[in-house]
Scaffold this motif. Structure first.
Motif, PDB file in Angstrom:
ATOM      1  N   LYS A 141      54.366  -0.159 -13.232  1.00  0.00           N
ATOM      2  CA  LYS A 141      53.142   0.656 -13.132  1.00  0.00           C
ATOM      3  C   LYS A 141      51.906  -0.229 -13.039  1.00  0.00           C
ATOM      4  CE  LYS A 141      54.740   4.891 -15.408  1.00  0.00           C
ATOM      5  NZ  LYS A 141      54.590   5.785 -16.593  1.00  0.00           N
ATOM      6  N   GLU A 142      51.904  -1.353 -13.732  1.00  0.00           N
ATOM      7  CA  GLU A 142      50.790  -2.294 -13.645  1.00  0.00           C
ATOM      8  C   GLU A 142      50.728  -2.932 -12.254  1.00  0.00           C
ATOM      9  OE1 GLU A 142      48.157  -3.754 -16.261  1.00  0.00           O
ATOM     10  OE2 GLU A 142      48.445  -1.628 -15.849  1.00  0.00           O
ATOM     11  N   MET A 143      51.894  -3.253 -11.685  1.00  0.00           N
ATOM     12  CA  MET A 143      51.922  -3.773 -10.323  1.00  0.00           C
ATOM     13  C   MET A 143      51.350  -2.744  -9.348  1.00  0.00           C
ATOM     14  SD  MET A 143      55.679  -5.630 -10.398  1.00  0.00           S
ATOM     15  CE  MET A 143      55.623  -6.425  -8.794  1.00  0.00           C
ATOM     16  N   PHE A 144      51.748  -1.488  -9.543  1.00  0.00           N
ATOM     17  CA  PHE A 144      51.244  -0.408  -8.692  1.00  0.00           C
ATOM     18  C   PHE A 144      49.724  -0.280  -8.829  1.00  0.00           C
ATOM     19  CE2 PHE A 144      50.142   3.984  -7.727  1.00  0.00           C
ATOM     20  CZ  PHE A 144      50.871   4.238  -6.574  1.00  0.00           C
ATOM     21  N   ARG A 145      49.241  -0.366 -10.054  1.00  0.00           N
ATOM     22  CA  ARG A 145      47.803  -0.176 -10.319  1.00  0.00           C
ATOM     23  C   ARG A 145      46.956  -1.228  -9.616  1.00  0.00           C
ATOM     24  NH1 ARG A 145      44.127  -2.367 -13.479  1.00  0.00           N
ATOM     25  NH2 ARG A 145      45.580  -3.691 -14.648  1.00  0.00           N
ATOM     26  N   VAL A 146      47.374  -2.506  -9.705  1.00  0.00           N
ATOM     27  CA  VAL A 146      46.525  -3.570  -9.174  1.00  0.00           C
ATOM     28  C   VAL A 146      46.688  -3.770  -7.670  1.00  0.00           C
ATOM     29  CG1 VAL A 146      46.465  -4.779 -11.392  1.00  0.00           C
ATOM     30  CG2 VAL A 146      48.173  -5.439  -9.664  1.00  0.00           C
ATOM     31  N   LEU A 147      47.690  -3.128  -7.067  1.00  0.00           N
ATOM     32  CA  LEU A 147      47.855  -3.218  -5.622  1.00  0.00           C
ATOM     33  C   LEU A 147      46.863  -2.320  -4.894  1.00  0.00           C
ATOM     34  CD1 LEU A 147      51.729  -3.262  -5.084  1.00  0.00           C
ATOM     35  CD2 LEU A 147      50.110  -5.022  -4.331  1.00  0.00           C
ATOM     36  N   LYS A 148      46.424  -2.794  -3.740  1.00  0.00           N
ATOM     37  CA  LYS A 148      45.606  -1.957  -2.870  1.00  0.00           C
ATOM     38  C   LYS A 148      46.488  -0.881  -2.232  1.00  0.00           C
ATOM     39  CE  LYS A 148      42.728  -5.926  -1.603  1.00  0.00           C
ATOM     40  NZ  LYS A 148      42.312  -6.827  -0.487  1.00  0.00           N
ATOM     41  N   PRO A 149      45.920   0.241  -1.807  1.00  0.00           N
ATOM     42  CA  PRO A 149      46.702   1.233  -1.055  1.00  0.00           C
ATOM     43  C   PRO A 149      47.360   0.576   0.162  1.00  0.00           C
ATOM     44  CG  PRO A 149      44.593   2.152  -1.697  1.00  0.00           C
ATOM     45  CD  PRO A 149      44.537   0.693  -2.058  1.00  0.00           C
ATOM     46  N   GLY A 150      48.647   0.800   0.314  1.00  0.00           N
ATOM     47  CA  GLY A 150      49.397   0.153   1.377  1.00  0.00           C
ATOM     48  C   GLY A 150      49.944  -1.204   0.994  1.00  0.00           C
ATOM     49  N   GLY A 151      49.604  -1.679  -0.222  1.00  0.00           N
ATOM     50  CA  GLY A 151      50.076  -2.975  -0.690  1.00  0.00           C
ATOM     51  C   GLY A 151      51.567  -2.985  -0.965  1.00  0.00           C
ATOM     52  N   MET A 152      52.116  -4.183  -1.087  1.00  0.00           N
ATOM     53  CA  MET A 152      53.561  -4.365  -1.233  1.00  0.00           C
ATOM     54  C   MET A 152      53.911  -4.980  -2.585  1.00  0.00           C
ATOM     55  SD  MET A 152      56.086  -6.802   1.072  1.00  0.00           S
ATOM     56  CE  MET A 152      55.660  -5.960   2.611  1.00  0.00           C
ATOM     57  N   ALA A 153      54.877  -4.373  -3.268  1.00  0.00           N
ATOM     58  CA  ALA A 153      55.436  -4.934  -4.499  1.00  0.00           C
ATOM     59  C   ALA A 153      56.837  -5.462  -4.206  1.00  0.00           C
ATOM     60  CB  ALA A 153      55.504  -3.877  -5.594  1.00  0.00           C
ATOM     61  N   VAL A 154      57.146  -6.645  -4.740  1.00  0.00           N
ATOM     62  CA  VAL A 154      58.441  -7.260  -4.478  1.00  0.00           C
ATOM     63  C   VAL A 154      58.994  -7.843  -5.775  1.00  0.00           C
ATOM     64  CG1 VAL A 154      59.714  -8.959  -3.127  1.00  0.00           C
ATOM     65  CG2 VAL A 154      57.691  -7.865  -2.152  1.00  0.00           C
ATOM     66  N   CYS A 155      60.236  -7.488  -6.058  1.00  0.00           N
ATOM     67  CA  CYS A 155      60.928  -8.004  -7.248  1.00  0.00           C
ATOM     68  C   CYS A 155      62.212  -8.692  -6.810  1.00  0.00           C
ATOM     69  CB  CYS A 155      61.237  -6.856  -8.213  1.00  0.00           C
ATOM     70  SG  CYS A 155      62.263  -7.335  -9.629  1.00  0.00           S
ATOM     71  N   LEU A 156      62.331  -9.969  -7.117  1.00  0.00           N
ATOM     72  CA  LEU A 156      63.568 -10.717  -6.925  1.00  0.00           C
ATOM     73  C   LEU A 156      64.175 -10.944  -8.297  1.00  0.00           C
ATOM     74  CD1 LEU A 156      65.613 -12.457  -5.354  1.00  0.00           C
ATOM     75  CD2 LEU A 156      63.969 -14.350  -5.469  1.00  0.00           C
ATOM     76  N   GLU A 157      65.389 -10.449  -8.489  1.00  0.00           N
ATOM     77  CA  GLU A 157      65.944 -10.447  -9.843  1.00  0.00           C
ATOM     78  C   GLU A 157      67.467 -10.522  -9.807  1.00  0.00           C
ATOM     79  OE1 GLU A 157      66.049 -11.257 -12.925  1.00  0.00           O
ATOM     80  OE2 GLU A 157      64.144 -10.231 -13.335  1.00  0.00           O
ATOM     81  N   THR A 158      68.049 -10.973 -10.910  1.00  0.00           N
ATOM     82  CA  THR A 158      69.497 -10.900 -11.041  1.00  0.00           C
ATOM     83  C   THR A 158      69.927  -9.442 -10.965  1.00  0.00           C
ATOM     84  OG1 THR A 158      69.282 -10.820 -13.450  1.00  0.00           O
ATOM     85  CG2 THR A 158      69.687 -12.978 -12.460  1.00  0.00           C
ATOM     86  N   SER A 159      71.145  -9.226 -10.492  1.00  0.00           N
ATOM     87  CA  SER A 159      71.669  -7.873 -10.400  1.00  0.00           C
ATOM     88  C   SER A 159      73.103  -7.874 -10.900  1.00  0.00           C
ATOM     89  CB  SER A 159      71.562  -7.361  -8.960  1.00  0.00           C
ATOM     90  OG  SER A 159      71.788  -5.966  -8.897  1.00  0.00           O
ATOM     91  N   GLN A 160      73.827  -6.827 -10.607  1.00  0.00           N
ATOM     92  CA  GLN A 160      75.178  -6.683 -11.145  1.00  0.00           C
ATOM     93  C   GLN A 160      76.167  -6.388 -10.030  1.00  0.00           C
ATOM     94  OE1 GLN A 160      74.980  -3.743 -14.269  1.00  0.00           O
ATOM     95  NE2 GLN A 160      73.329  -4.793 -15.321  1.00  0.00           N
ATOM     96  N   PRO A 161      77.049  -7.339  -9.720  1.00  0.00           N
ATOM     97  CA  PRO A 161      78.065  -7.104  -8.690  1.00  0.00           C
ATOM     98  C   PRO A 161      78.947  -5.914  -9.051  1.00  0.00           C
ATOM     99  CG  PRO A 161      78.017  -9.413  -9.353  1.00  0.00           C
ATOM    100  CD  PRO A 161      77.177  -8.661 -10.333  1.00  0.00           C
ATOM    101  N   THR A 162      79.479  -5.267  -8.034  1.00  0.00           N
ATOM    102  CA  THR A 162      80.338  -4.091  -8.267  1.00  0.00           C
ATOM    103  C   THR A 162      81.776  -4.327  -7.840  1.00  0.00           C
ATOM    104  OG1 THR A 162      79.674  -3.200  -6.118  1.00  0.00           O
ATOM    105  CG2 THR A 162      78.411  -2.487  -8.037  1.00  0.00           C
ATOM    106  N   LEU A 163      82.039  -5.388  -7.072  1.00  0.00           N
ATOM    107  CA  LEU A 163      83.408  -5.633  -6.622  1.00  0.00           C
ATOM    108  C   LEU A 163      84.295  -6.027  -7.794  1.00  0.00           C
ATOM    109  CD1 LEU A 163      82.812  -7.705  -3.350  1.00  0.00           C
ATOM    110  CD2 LEU A 163      83.615  -5.348  -3.511  1.00  0.00           C
ATOM    111  N   PRO A 164      85.479  -5.394  -7.926  1.00  0.00           N
ATOM    112  CA  PRO A 164      86.414  -5.769  -8.996  1.00  0.00           C
ATOM    113  C   PRO A 164      86.765  -7.254  -8.909  1.00  0.00           C
ATOM    114  CG  PRO A 164      87.114  -3.737  -7.905  1.00  0.00           C
ATOM    115  CD  PRO A 164      85.987  -4.294  -7.086  1.00  0.00           C
ATOM    116  N   VAL A 165      87.073  -7.851 -10.016  1.00  0.00           N
ATOM    117  CA  VAL A 165      87.409  -9.264 -10.179  1.00  0.00           C
ATOM    118  C   VAL A 165      86.140 -10.122 -10.037  1.00  0.00           C
ATOM    119  CG1 VAL A 165      88.807 -11.233  -9.451  1.00  0.00           C
ATOM    120  CG2 VAL A 165      89.765  -8.920  -9.335  1.00  0.00           C
ATOM    121  N   TYR A 166      85.431  -9.993  -8.910  1.00  0.00           N
ATOM    122  CA  TYR A 166      84.180 -10.729  -8.718  1.00  0.00           C
ATOM    123  C   TYR A 166      83.189 -10.378  -9.821  1.00  0.00           C
ATOM    124  CZ  TYR A 166      80.138 -12.627  -6.155  1.00  0.00           C
ATOM    125  OH  TYR A 166      79.031 -13.341  -5.777  1.00  0.00           O
TER     126      TYR A 166
END
Length: 237
Positions: A141-166
């Motif tokens: 929400k803070e990222m949204f607030r400080v962005l200009k209209p039409g601005g872009m938010a980007v998050c690069l983060e660890t995630s969780q694989p779904t393939l079994p074994v992997y």
């Protein structure tokens, strides 16, 4: 999250990064098999940053993404790197001093309460930092607030694989191997146990996309890396 729990997480995370800052870059490369650099490079390609624009990089750590943004926006643009760890920022400042960039500002602050006016930036990024904040939605929400209209938010983060074994191999590595590497190479076993816990508890990419929408964003796009080990969420205000 209750206030007490939020404060506890804030204090714990602050201690972690105040402790591991000297070995942070080295350990990032070791733990990710140096893939984090290619993930960030690909993310920048997806962003297609324009010259002369403004950006804020939350939880900027040692400043790699902040400096990359500074290069991309050019001398007529402006980039702010924000982090709550002064030790991490000292490393970022040393890197900045080794460049010719005059358009980058590094500041200490809290991603959950940004010291900037509404509609201030064209881009808002956060790389491998959202999982460490006390409340994910508040930061979005803070990222949204400080962005200009039409601005872009980007998050690069660890995630969780779904393939079994992997998936099982991934969680085994983070739970059992990563803290040992932290102990051997950084002398920080408990701190890397915490980083594993923060990764395990972080929402999967679909749930995170819903949080983006709840924060007010539209056009949420997801790009996964290495079978879901990491993911980029890109959205518009």
């Amino acid at each position: 999250m209750p206030i007490d729990e939020m404060n506890s997480k804030h204090d714990k995370v602050h201690h972690v990064f105040q402790t591991i800052y000297k070995k942070y870059d080295f350990m990032n490369s070791l733990i990710s098999f140096n893939r984090h650099k290619s993930w960030r490079k690909r993310t920048m390609q997806l962003m297609n940053v324009k010259k002369g624009r403004s950006a804020i990089d939350l939880c900027c750590g040692t400043g790699d993404w902040t400096l990359a943004l500074g290069e991309s926006v050019g001398p007529n643009g402006h980039v702010v790197g924000l982090d709550f760890s002064d030790n991490m920022l000292e490393v970022a400042k040393m890197k900045l001093n080794e460049t010719n960039l005059q358009n980058v500002e590094l500041t200490q602050g809290d991603a959950m309460s940004l010291p900037f006016d509404d509609n201030s930036f064209d881009y808002a990024t956060i790389g491998f930092g959202l999982r460490n904040v006390p409340d994910y939605l508040t930061v979005l929400k803070e990222m949204f607030r400080v962005l200009k209209p039409g601005g872009m938010a980007v998050c690069l983060e660890t995630s969780q694989p779904t393939l079994p074994v992997y998936k099982q191999m991934y969680f085994f590595y983070f739970k059992n191997i990563m803290p040992i590497l932290g102990k051997i190479f950084a002398g920080s076993y408990k701190e890397y146990v915490w980083l594993n816990e923060s990764t395990q508890n972080f929402p999967n990419k679909q749930k995170l996309a819903e949080l983006f929408k709840e924060a007010g964003f539209r056009d949420v796009e997801i790009t996964s890396f290495m079978g879901g080990i990491a993911a980029v969420h890109k959205a518009k205000k």
